[in-house]
Each structure stands twice: as structure tokens, then as C-alpha cells.
Design an enzyme around this catalytic site. Structure first.
Site, PDB file in Angstrom:
ATOM      1  N   CYS A   1      53.516  44.428  36.137  1.00 21.39           N
ATOM      2  CA  CYS A   1      53.401  45.862  35.934  1.00 21.39           C
ATOM      3  C   CYS A   1      53.048  46.479  37.281  1.00 21.39           C
ATOM      4  O   CYS A   1      52.803  45.768  38.257  1.00 21.39           O
ATOM      5  CB  CYS A   1      52.291  46.175  34.926  1.00 21.39           C
TER       6      CYS A   1
ATOM      7  N   HIS B   1      46.214  36.633  36.335  1.00 22.68           N
ATOM      8  CA  HIS B   1      46.077  35.435  35.497  1.00 22.68           C
ATOM      9  C   HIS B   1      47.310  34.566  35.643  1.00 22.68           C
ATOM     10  O   HIS B   1      48.056  34.357  34.685  1.00 22.68           O
ATOM     11  CB  HIS B   1      45.891  35.842  34.032  1.00 22.68           C
TER      12      HIS B   1
ATOM     13  N   HIS C   1      41.780  44.788  37.462  1.00 20.82           N
ATOM     14  CA  HIS C   1      40.895  44.973  36.296  1.00 20.82           C
ATOM     15  C   HIS C   1      39.754  45.938  36.580  1.00 20.82           C
ATOM     16  O   HIS C   1      39.165  46.496  35.664  1.00 20.82           O
ATOM     17  CB  HIS C   1      40.223  43.645  35.914  1.00 20.82           C
TER      18      HIS C   1
ATOM     19  N   HIS D   1      36.313  40.298  28.562  1.00 21.68           N
ATOM     20  CA  HIS D   1      37.373  40.547  29.547  1.00 21.68           C
ATOM     21  C   HIS D   1      36.801  41.340  30.727  1.00 21.68           C
ATOM     22  O   HIS D   1      36.032  42.290  30.535  1.00 21.68           O
ATOM     23  CB  HIS D   1      38.519  41.332  28.888  1.00 21.68           C
TER      24      HIS D   1
ATOM     25  N   GLU E   1      38.016  43.572  32.571  1.00 22.66           N
ATOM     26  CA  GLU E   1      38.272  45.026  32.562  1.00 22.66           C
ATOM     27  C   GLU E   1      37.228  45.738  31.700  1.00 22.66           C
ATOM     28  O   GLU E   1      36.668  46.765  32.098  1.00 22.66           O
ATOM     29  CB  GLU E   1      39.676  45.321  32.019  1.00 22.66           C
TER      30      GLU E   1
ATOM     31  N   SER F   1      45.512  35.514  30.214  1.00 22.33           N
ATOM     32  CA  SER F   1      46.001  36.896  30.307  1.00 22.33           C
ATOM     33  C   SER F   1      45.987  37.526  28.924  1.00 22.33           C
ATOM     34  O   SER F   1      46.747  37.135  28.040  1.00 22.33           O
ATOM     35  CB  SER F   1      47.418  36.894  30.880  1.00 22.33           C
ATOM     36  N   SER F   2      45.094  38.513  28.762  1.00 22.94           N
ATOM     37  CA  SER F   2      44.954  39.094  27.428  1.00 22.94           C
ATOM     38  C   SER F   2      46.234  39.803  27.017  1.00 22.94           C
ATOM     39  O   SER F   2      46.658  39.733  25.868  1.00 22.94           O
ATOM     40  CB  SER F   2      43.737  40.001  27.393  1.00 22.94           C
TER      41      SER F   2
ATOM     42  N   SER G   1      51.238  39.830  34.367  1.00 21.07           N
ATOM     43  CA  SER G   1      50.926  39.068  35.572  1.00 21.07           C
ATOM     44  C   SER G   1      51.869  37.883  35.788  1.00 21.07           C
ATOM     45  O   SER G   1      51.541  36.942  36.494  1.00 21.07           O
ATOM     46  CB  SER G   1      49.476  38.610  35.506  1.00 21.07           C
TER      47      SER G   1
HETATM   48 FE1  F3S Z   1      48.485  48.571  32.859  1.00 19.54          FE
HETATM   49 FE2  F3S Z   1      49.070  46.791  34.606  1.00 19.54          FE
HETATM   50 FE3  F3S Z   1      47.410  48.659  35.229  1.00 19.54          FE
HETATM   51  S1  F3S Z   1      48.849  46.463  32.476  1.00 19.54           S
HETATM   52  S2  F3S Z   1      46.407  49.032  33.375  1.00 19.54           S
HETATM   53  S3  F3S Z   1      49.520  48.969  34.755  1.00 19.54           S
HETATM   54  S4  F3S Z   1      47.261  46.594  35.824  1.00 19.54           S
END
Ligand code: F3S
Length: 676
Positions: free
Chosen positions: A18, A45, A76, A126, A128, A226-227, A276
Site C-alpha cells: 500500500c 511484516h 504503524h 498491534h 498501530e 500482518s494483521s 506488506s
Molecule cells: Fe493503510 Fe497502508 Fe497506511 S494499510 S494505513 S495505507 S500503511
């Protein structure tokens, strides 16, 4: 038995890195190039990636105290205490917290500072979620299941009773989030809910669910820790047989082959991957899947997988998610491997707007790809061009319907100005700007014209579209036509509503010897000189100037001839009223001669009230030529002999005083003789 035909493998467009992860990994790679450093916890992860980074000199540490060189805070994010500790230790650090996570930090910090308690939907273990809790200054709780939520409600009765906010871990399962929200709304009446699942997660989960529904087998590639990958696997399992693997080596090829055998007819296989998971791991998984022998298979799967990886081309119209905004650009995620940038001047056609005035983090916008740098993994985009295309349609409509639009004057160009309207540039020729134009016999240099046009810069104006050439993308507008239409409408309204006695405030537009013309809002009314002031004046310039604001009232009007007569004298200041209060017949006044006529002289008793000294009342003897007795400017004593209230006239007599004086004189002369 004949084997089933494995004739389709689809890789989800959203599979893999992402935006936030891509950003964090590229920061780590840059750090490696600069000589290495460390990350606080694994950067992502994925063991392959972290091992590769370690070999490049970027190691993983578990606390600020263990920092070696520059430290990277991963996507995170971390709690406030970690920033404090890093500062105390003097550790140089780069903050790669994902902007979506940063947004949650801001929400919880702001609301908890005002006293709200914080409920987080997510895994309390987690990093985050721990980071989010680390930005709360009030009580905070994290729940990851309906059981935990119920338990919280039962055991902590006072929690969230005064003020509560509810946020979600960015990678939470959307279905779970909806269930949580419904429950929370029922039990916490004062709750304020923030939908903080990031758009990358939402899109990935939605696509995974839809792909799984249409597939016989799903392969989810992602780290065990990785959740978001685990959630993807859960989503897929609800629809079909799902394999959750960390890399291609974990694929149980024999079992998968057996599974394929178990289906009759064509078998569809979907592949998706967590945020990830690097692209080369996904490709390897795809390669292995395609190698599971199939007699009927005749498709070039590598070509297929390449097709399913989303590509972009210059001119592509794409959806972009705004992930950060600064003074010079907006950074966006377009669902590809690239980092997307929209420079400030491509965000809006209005150069007066800063990027933050146009977009904010989390917005989903449409853009056009303007350039691609594959080597650097960067794509430049334009929102302005998409807006302009949509705007052009509105301008065509406005031109057909003669609608008035609003825009901002953004540039002075040769022969006119540019108005940014509906995201498009509209040319307004100087003759249509409404600025005063020179008469035919007057010359005007281009510099003089430009100077006048510059006075319009940055102003919001109303305009009509008078020409649209869609093929050339040229639009011409008229500020003057819009102003004229508005003025005509105002005039019509004026004549509909005008009444005698109606009061106005208006500016003196022009002046003649007989009076002044006052702008009543599109219609001019005339104030006669005698109606300007109670005092005797010869020319309006004695009391007003052009541009003055006057309070006036309507004395009369003629809608046919479009004429309005106005008065400007305030009845409270009427000198005649004042005169009647202060003077009576028989009073002796000092009056100044203001004019002389053949039948008498006018003398000012108080400003605004003159009395007439008839020729017969000037002297004791018969007067033929008044100027031999009186002159303008001379002050005389005279007696008020008559007041005509109806006609507002005063008669004065000098003679009456002279007679009285002479009578007294005679009486005085006689008195001593009597006494003797
Ligand atoms: Fe979403 Fe990736 Fe950020 S899953 S919160 S764009 S690190």
C-alpha cells in the site's frame, strides 16, 4: 479421470504494497544507501524484506535505547512517549508513520485533550493500536471482538459515559467495524464515531471479497504477523477454499493440485496479498500456481499476471486517495506501485488556493496522469485537468441557458483577463470586463489597459458565458453582460417597490447647477438644489460633492418617464419650525440683508428663514430706490410685523422701529417741559 481445466488466475489489482508501506520501505532503502541505520520494529511484516534490509545495513531494533544511527519510525506509528524518549536520547530519526495513522493520532489527541475517552476497534497488541493509545490523554480501551466489546460494557460501567470517541485500526475488517459501530451506538449515546479504516484497506478487502466470491480457490500472500493479511484470509475463507502463505515456498502444491482435481469444469483461482507483501513474492506465487500441471492449460500466465498488475499510462484517468498535503503538492495513492504527486499548480486552476484549500487527507479524487518516471517509481498527476473537463460541460450548459456563473480573476492577458470558473479558464475581453473604456477619440496604451485590468485580479466576479469552442477548449465570458443583467433586474425591482416617502442612501453620481443625481441602486434620482438644504444656496457644490453619500427620500416619481424626484432635507432640521418656536409678531430681530428686489429687501432672521422688508417699511419717508438705504450683507434691526404660517412668510419693518424711536424721542422732549 480427466483433470479439471485450470484456465484462469486473477491477481487482485490491490494486491501488495500500500502507499504507507511503499513509502516506509523506500525510506529504509534510501537510508541503506546513505550507510544504514535502524528501524524501530520490523519495517514491514515480511521477513524477506527485513532480511534484505539488514544485509543492506538497516537493522531492526526494539527500543529507542538500542538505536544505531538514524532510526526509522515505521508506518504503524508510535505513541507520544517514544518521540519524547528519542529526543531525550538525542536519536536522529525519520518519521515514516503512515498519514492515515497520523490522522488517527490527531483525532484522539485532540478529543482526549477535551476530556473524551477513547475506544479503539483493533488488536490491543498491534503496534498501530498501541501507538494510538500512546496519543490519548484520557482512558482508552481497545476491543477486537464483539465478546471483548460486551465485556467492556459490562465491566467498566463508567467508561465513555461523559464523552467518548470511537476509531478503528486502519486495517480493521470492514464487516467487523460495521457490527462494532451498531453495538457502540446503542450502548454509548454520547459516542462520536470516526471512520478511520484507510482507503487502501477498504479497497483491498472489497476486491478480495469480490474475487473470492467468483473463485474456487484463493491464495492470500502475507506475513503471519500482518494483521491486514490475516484479515484478508478471513474474508476469503468466508467465500471459498483459501490458502494463506507467506511466500511461494509455503504453497502446498500437492494439496492445491488435489483441490483443483476435486472441481469439475473450469477452475478459477484468485490471488491477493497483504499491504506488506512485495510484488516479486506475489509474482513468484503466481508462477508456482501456474506451474501446477494442467493438460488443458494453454494460457501464458506471466502475461496474464502482468495484465492484472495495474498499469498507468500518460493520459489515464485514475482514482487517487490523498495521503498527505503540504505547501507544494498533494501526495496520493493511485493503487499502483508508484508514488503519486499532484503539484500545487495542477491541483486547481485557481492560483490563489493553497493545496490544503483544495484537498485534504483521505479525499478520493479523480486525476489524469501527466508523466511517469518508472525508474523512480513516481507518477505526476493533474486534478485541474479533470476539473476543467467537468467544468467545460457546466460552461456549455451555462452558455445555453444564459446562466450567471461566479469565478475568480486569476490573470491579466493580452486584451483581457482570465477568470477561473468551474475549474476552467474563461477569457474575458477587456471590453467585457466592465472597466471604463476610453472614448473613440482617446488613446490608451497596452500598459495603461493592463494596469486597469490588474485592479480586477483575485476578485470574485459574476459572468456570462458568451462563446464556447469545445474543440479548441476556448471559452469566452462577459462580466459586463452579467452586471447589466443584474442591474436590469435591480431596476425592475426598484420600480415595483418604489413609494413616496421611501428613504434611500445613495451616492452623488453627477451634479448640475439645478441639482444632483443620486444613485439609488441602479436607478438615479434627482435632488433639486432647493431640496438639498434648508439654507439658501446658489449651487449644489456649496453643500455636496460627487461621491458623497446622501440620505434622501422620494418626493415623487414617474415610472413611465423613469424619473424620481428626491428630497434631502431632514424635517427635524426645518428652520421654519425652529423660527416659530423662538419668534413672534412684535419681536425685534437683527437680520442680514440677503437680496434686494424692486419691491423690498429680504433679510435672513435665522439660517433658512428670511423676512421681507417691504419697500414701504424701509424708512420713515417714501422710498423709491431701496439700494440707497440698504445693501446686501448689511445687518439691520427690524420688527416682525406679520407671520404667515401657512405660506411660511415673515414680514419685517425697519420703519416701525424708526416710528417708535421717533415717538419716544418726542415724548422725551416733551417730558422736561412738563416737569418745569
Ligand atoms: Fe493503510 Fe497502508 Fe497506511 S494499510 S494505513 S495505507 S500503511
Amino acid at each position: 479421470m480427466r483433470r479439471a481445466a485450470m484456465n484462469k488466475i486473477v491477481v487482485a489489482k490491490t494486491a501488495g504494497f500500500c502507499f504507507g508501506v511503499k513509502r516506509a520501505v523506500s525510506i529504509a532503502e534510501e537510508l541503506a544507501e546513505r550507510g544504514g541505520g535502524c528501524t524501530l520494529g520490523p519495517i514491514i511484516h515480511n521477513r524477506d524484506v527485513t532480511e534484505k534490509l539488514e544485509k543492506m545495513g538497516v537493522v531492526t531494533v526494539n527500543s529507542p535505547e538500542e538505536a544505531r544511527g538514524t532510526l526509522i519510525i515505521r508506518s504503524h506509528g508510535v505513541g507520544k512517549d517514544v518521540y519524547t524518549r528519542l529526543s531525550q536520547l538525542g536519536v536522529d530519526y525519520i518519521d515514516a508513520t503512515c498519514p492515515f495513522v497520523e490522522k488517527i493520532h490527531k483525532i484522539v489527541a485532540e478529543h482526549s485533550a477535551k476530556g473524551a475517552e477513547v475506544l479503539i476497534a483493533g488488536d490491543s497488541a498491534h503496534p498501530e493500536v498501541q501507538g494510538i493509545i500512546g496519543h490519548c490523554s484520557t482512558a482508552a480501551a481497545a476491543v477486537n471482538s464483539m465478546e471483548q466489546l460486551q465485556e467492556l460494557v459490562n465491566s467498566q460501567k463508567s467508561f465513555g459515559q461523559n464523552a467518548l470517541i470511537f476509531v478503528a485500526q486502519t486495517t480493521l475488517d470492514m464487516v467487523k467495524w460495521t457490527e462494532f459501530k451498531n453495538f457502540v451506538k446503542k450502548h454509548y449515546t454520547k459516542v462520536q464515531i470516526f471512520d478511520t479504516i484507510c482507503s487502501a484497506t477498504t479497497n483491498r478487502q472489497t476486491e478480495a471479497a469480490s474475487l473470492a466470491k467468483n473463485s474456487h480457490i484463493m491464495v492470500v500472500v502475507g506475513g503471519r504477523h500482518s494483521s491486514n493479511s490475516r484479515k484478508l484470509a478471513d474474508i476469503c475463507r468466508a467465500h471459498c477454499r483459501t490458502y494463506f502463505v507467506e511466500n511461494a515456498a509455503e504453497l502446498d502444491t500437492a494439496q492445491i493440485a488435489a483441490d483443483i482435481e476435486s472441481f469439475s469444469g473450469d477452475v478459477e483461482i484468485g490471488i491477493t496479498a497483504g499491504a506488506s507483501t512485495p510484488a516479486d513474492i506475489i509474482k513468484e506465487v503466481h508462477r508456482i500456481m501456474s506451474e501446477i500441471k494442467n493438460d488443458d492449460m494453454d494460457i501464458d500466465f506471466m502475461a496474464e499476471v502482468d495484465k492484472t498488475f495495474k498499469r498507468v499510462y500518460i493520459g489515464n484517468r485514475v482514482k487517487a486517495y490523498v495521503v498527505s498535503v503540504n505547501n507544494t503538492e498533494a501526495v496520493v495513492d493511485i493503487g499502483t506501485k508508484h508514488s503519486g504527486y499532484i503539484p500545487a499548480d495542477e491541483l486547481s486552476a485557481n492560483p490563489n488556493l493553497a493545496p490544503k484549500d483544495v484537498v485534504k487527507v483521505g479525499d478520493e479524487i479523480e486525476c489524469i496522469v501527466t508523466s511517469i518516471n518508472d525508474a523512480e517509481g513516481v507518477v505526476y498527476l493533474s486534478k485541474k485537468r479533470v476539473d476543467a473537463a467537468a467544468g467545460l460541460e457546466k460552461l456549455v450548459e451555462a452558455s445555453q441557458n444564459n446562466t450567471t456563473l461566479e469565478g475568480v480573476v486569476t490573470a491579466v492577458v493580452k486584451g483581457g483577463v482570465i477568470v477561473t470558473c468551474e475549474g476552467s479558464r474563461v477569457f474575458v475581453p477587456a471590453s467585457h470586463t466592465g472597466i471604463p473604456r476610453p472614448r473613440k477619440d482617446e488613446a490608451e496604451t497596452p500598459e495603461e489597459l493592463a494596469k486597469k485590468l490588474e485592479t480586477l485580479l483575485k476578485k470574485t466576479v459574476s459572468l456570462k458565458i458568451i462563446e464556447v469552442n469545445e474543440a479548441r477548449g476556448r471559452v469566452v465570458g462577459s462580466i459586463k453582460n452579467a452586471a447589466k443583467e443584474a442591474a436590469d433586474a435591480a431596476k425592475a425591482k426598484f420600480w415595483e417597490n418604489i413609494e413616496v416617502g421611501q428613504k434611500f442612501k445613495g451616492q452623488v453620481k453627477s451634479m448640475e447647477s439645478y441639482g444632483v443625481f443620486v444613485d439609488l441602486g441602479g436607478v438615479d434620482g434627482m435632488v433639486h438644489t432647493s431640496e438639498l438644504t434648508w439654507n439658501r444656496i446658489k449651487h449644489p457644490k456649496e453643500v455636496v460633492s460627487i461621491g458623497d453619500e446622501l440620505e434622501v427620500y422620494v418626493k415623487s416619481f414617474d415610472p413611465e418617464k423613469k424619473r424620481v424626484s428626491l428630497g434631502a432635507k431632514n424635517p427635524d432640521d426645518n428652520p421654519w419650525t425652529k423660527f416659530l418656536k423662538e419668534f413672534a409678531v412684535g419681536d425685534v430681530v437683527k437680520a442680514q440683508i440677503v437680496s434686494i428686489t424692486p419691491f423690498g429687501a429680504f433679510a435672513q432672521i435665522i439660517p433658512g428663514v428670511d423676512g421681507l422688508i417691504h419697500i414701504s417699511q424701509v424708512a420713515l419717508e417714501k422710498v423709491v430706490d431701496i439700494s440707497k438705504y440698504l445693501s446686501v450683507g448689511q445687518t439691520v434691526e427690524a420688527k416682525i410685523t406679520e407671520i404667515d404660517e401657512e405660506k411660511a412668510r415673515v414680514s419685517l419693518s425697519v420703519k416701525a422701529l424708526l416710528e417708535e424711536a421717533s415717538a419716544e424721542e418726542e415724548a422725551a422732549e416733551e417730558a422736561p417741559a412738563d416737569a418745569e
